[in-house]
Design an enzyme around this catalytic site. Structure first.
Site, PDB file in Angstrom:
ATOM      1  N   ASP A 170       0.837  -1.188   0.000  1.00 20.09           N
ATOM      2  CA  ASP A 170       0.000   0.000   0.000  1.00 20.09           C
ATOM      3  C   ASP A 170       0.879   1.249   0.000  1.00 20.09           C
ATOM      4  O   ASP A 170       2.018   1.200  -0.475  1.00 20.09           O
ATOM      5  CB  ASP A 170      -0.930  -0.032   1.223  1.00 20.09           C
ATOM      6  N   HIS A 208      -3.828   5.414   4.198  1.00 18.45           N
ATOM      7  CA  HIS A 208      -4.597   4.343   3.557  1.00 18.45           C
ATOM      8  C   HIS A 208      -4.129   2.965   4.014  1.00 18.45           C
ATOM      9  O   HIS A 208      -4.919   2.127   4.457  1.00 18.45           O
ATOM     10  CB  HIS A 208      -4.460   4.488   2.037  1.00 18.45           C
ATOM     11  N   SER A 446     -11.132  -0.779  -1.443  1.00 19.88           N
ATOM     12  CA  SER A 446      -9.925  -0.772  -0.615  1.00 19.88           C
ATOM     13  C   SER A 446     -10.192  -1.320   0.779  1.00 19.88           C
ATOM     14  O   SER A 446      -9.269  -1.769   1.460  1.00 19.88           O
ATOM     15  CB  SER A 446      -9.363   0.647  -0.492  1.00 19.88           C
TER      16      SER A 446
END
Length: 701
Positions: A170, A208, A446
């Site tokens: 990521d 994220h 996601s």
């Protein structure tokens, strides 16, 4: 002689009757006895216990005196004869005090059961994706009770994901986060920019990967934050999506770094699960990256002493529109449809997940997203390549998103002070989030991907002997048929009131192997408890993994009639008898307005899969330079696509490919950096030039 016998009989009778006129004493009943009992338990972990009671002469029965005294959890008297009970609670702490009674039918005894609750995760009750009670998760609206991944049963039975390492590929991973650090492999992560073992992103706003890591394996029962799907799995992180603030590293996403972070060498080859909450959308057909595909195939099939690894991949967030080449691409009626309050683009996905060829890669287990009401998340890309769906939620303001870890502090990540008042959970004033270490707005495919990665870790932990194909089989055969009554999505061929309709996305269908499949949801929503149970009891033998050579059609010049359900079709006869685990095609077809085309594949058993829906975002032909051979897009050119709809069917027989043009009218789209709508003129007829098919599976027994 006879007289003697009579006399003896009389004497015996007299002896037998001796004392017969006395009264026997009455049997005295001893009342039952019971004793107070105390048990300790923890949030979400099933307590099994036994009440204390007995009787000297008779059997007894146990009962709860007043069920309304049970305030904090669920107490079930499993066996009234023995006093065995179970207790389960979502509370992090507290004391349950309940009176119970023991009776022998004549007398009773009453005692007290005390259950001390200690240890848990305060945010767990807000994590609807794990256990949906209809909570709002800090949004305005609530979800629908029961619409979750059914994790509770697996956790209650003490399956936690232990022994499995998940790689978070990521923008990085904050390995020092207090709710992650104990599950992070010490020294196991890698910073692809600095070459150090700390993959924490450079930018404070880059959160994220940290949110993804928390969904997978946030530590359980540590009295802070929430809990991961696999709360005792291990994590390693790679900042594959990060950027170098110094500018010395111009691109982190090189093939070399792909190898390092995706199991291609010792930096990551011990991970059994790779979470890829990233992807791309492009408005034109393209092929595989063959070097990356080779790494995927090698790691998926050969790592872990041949058991292999699972690559979990987000499907994309482009149902309504998508971003590519630094701008947004939207269907031509996007704004007018919003004004009118109707679905844009005929209700069809602008980004079909098969448009991104990394999603057409068999070794990527592609996941779409559902929300807290058990319906497709409004943004989720979909397609025949979807394997399962998992919670992604909505945006967390009006409707629930996912509650998970955020970058530490109120100046980093999603939950910053400036974000108030979009959600009351952010900004540092909520008692459960004073340090802004958690977010309630994580969403997208996601989020669906790490929910699935956590589920895979749970499955592997429940049965470490399972191969990558066994795990896929468990998921496919235990998934929940979510949104069961969803209707088919059709488009009219023309504007006439009686115009024929084309079914672009069918409702739930059952294939010839008895498996349910839907282009929005794959085999359904992940059911963690059912999957863990199936893993523990697993006896299926899939046999040796077979990948066939490409079976190719002849060179074709078959016209694709304009706006005609008949379409252009071709058949290939397959002699080999395998059990399908996945089917790929490569398509070559000329057409100068690709969104007009639907692509179908039909199996010998009659199962039909729409591999590419019409009105998709293959719109680059509207902006291409037709005089530049490097920019010209004539149509599909050996473009790969994947379908999971035929899982379990036989390969043997005739497979049919069909290409259908559904639109002879106008067509337009928006490219956000260009003023006004862009029109693509209609070409009356396209041409099917050829196709190939390849099967992944095993020999039929």
């Amino acid at each position: 002689m006879r007289k003697s016998l009579v006399a003896i009989s009389i004497t015996a009778a007299m002896l037998a009757g001796c004392g017969s006129d006395s009264i026997a004493p009455e049997k005295v009943n001893t009342p039952p006895v019971s004793a107070d009992v105390t048990f300790n338990t923890t949030q979400s972990i099933m307590l099994s216990g036994q009440l204390d009671g007995k009787d000297a002469e008779d059997k007894v029965l146990f009962s709860i005196v007043n069920a309304s005294d049970i305030k904090l959890g669920t107490l079930t008297l499993v066996d009234a004869a023995s006093g065995k009970f179970t207790y389960l609670t979502d509370a992090t702490e507290g004391k349950e005090v309940v009176q119970f009674k023991v009776t022998d039918g004549k007398a009773d005894s009453t005692s007290t059961l005390t259950i001390d609750i200690k240890g848990g995760d305060p945010l767990y009750v807000h994590q609807w994706h794990l256990n949906n009670s209809g909570q709002s998760s800090f949004a305005i609206n609530r979800g629908k009770a029961g619409e979750d991944m059914n994790v509770a049963g697996a956790i209650a039975s003490k399956t936690f994901g232990e022994g499995i390492t998940v790689a978070v590929v990521d923008d990085g991973l904050e390995i020092a986060h207090p709710d992650l650090k104990n599950n992070v492999v010490s020294g196991g992560s890698y910073n692809l920019i600095t070459g150090t073992i700390d993959p924490t992103p450079f930018s404070g706003g880059a959160s994220h990967g940290t949110a993804v890591g928390g969904i997978i394996a946030s530590e359980g029962w540590n009295d802070i934050g929430g809990r991961g799907v696999a709360p005792k799995a291990k994590l390693i992180g790679f900042n594959f999506l990060d950027s170098d603030p110094t500018g010395k590293v111009t691109s982190v996403q090189t093939f070399e770094n792909f190898v390092k972070s995706h199991g291609g060498n010792s930096l990551s080859d011990y991970a059994r699960v790779f979470n890829q909450s990233y992807g791309y959308s492009v408005p034109y057909p393209h092929g595989f990256d063959k070097d990356e595909l080779e790494v995927y195939a090698d790691v998926a099939t050969k790592s872990a002493d041949g058991k292999g690894a699972i690559f979990v991949k987000s499907a994309g967030n482009g149902y309504k529109y998508f971003r590519s080449a630094g701008t947004f691409w939207l269907p031509g009626d996007y704004f007018s449809a919003r004004t009118a309050g109707i679905p844009a683009n005929n209700g069809l996905p602008f980004h079909n997940s098969n448009m991104s060829t990394d999603n057409a890669n068999v070794y990527n287990l592609v996941v779409s997203a559902v929300n807290a009401k058990g319906e497709l998340s409004s943004y989720s890309s979909v397609g025949a390549n979807i394997f399962v769906t998992a919670p992604g939620g909505e945006y967390g303001e009006d409707n629930p998103a996912i509650v998970t870890t955020d970058r530490e502090g109120c100046t980093n990540g999603y939950a910053i002070t400036e974000d108030r008042p979009s959600t009351p959970f952010h900004g540092g004033l909520h008692p459960l989030n004073l340090d802004c270490n958690y977010t309630s707005t994580m969403n997208g495919t996601s989020s669906a991907a790490p929910n699935t990665s956590g589920a895979v870790a749970m499955i592997m932990s429940a049965n470490p002997a399972l191969t990558w194909r066994d795990v896929r089989h468990v998921l496919a055969t235990t998934a929940t048929k979510v949104d069961a009554e969803i209707k088919a999505k059709t488009v009219k061929l023309g504007t006439a009131e009686d115009a024929l309709e084309y079914t672009a996305i069918a409702g739930w269908e059952t294939n010839a192997a008895g498996l349910n499949f839907h282009n929005l949801y794959g085999f359904g929503r992940v059911d963690v408890s059912a999957a863990v149970k199936a893993a523990q009891e697993y006896k299926t033998v899939l046999g040796e993994y077979v990948v066939t050579d490409w079976a190719k059609s002849a060179d074709l010049t078959t016209a694709i009639p304009d706006q005609d359900l008949k379409g252009a079709s071709d058949k290939l006869a397959i002699e080999e008898d395998l059990i399908v685990e996945a089917v790929q095609i490569e398509l070559t077809a000329n057409h100068l307005r690709l969104p007009d085309l639907a692509v179908e594949l039909i199996s010998p058993a009659g199962t039909k899969s729409v591999i590419m829906t019409p009105y998709n975002g293959m719109v680059y032909q509207g902006v291409m330079d037709a005089t530049d051979p490097n920019d010209l897009v004539t149509g599909y050119d050996k473009t790969p696509m994947l379908s999971n709809a035929f899982y379990g069917e036989s390969t043997k027989g005739e497979w049919t490919l069909k290409v259908i043009d559904v639109n002879s009218g106008d067509y337009s789209f928006y490219k956000y950096d260009v003023a006004g709508a862009i029109t693509i003129p209609n070409e009356a007829n396209g041409e099917l030039k050829g196709w190939s098919i390849r099967f992944h599976g095993h020999k039929a027994s």
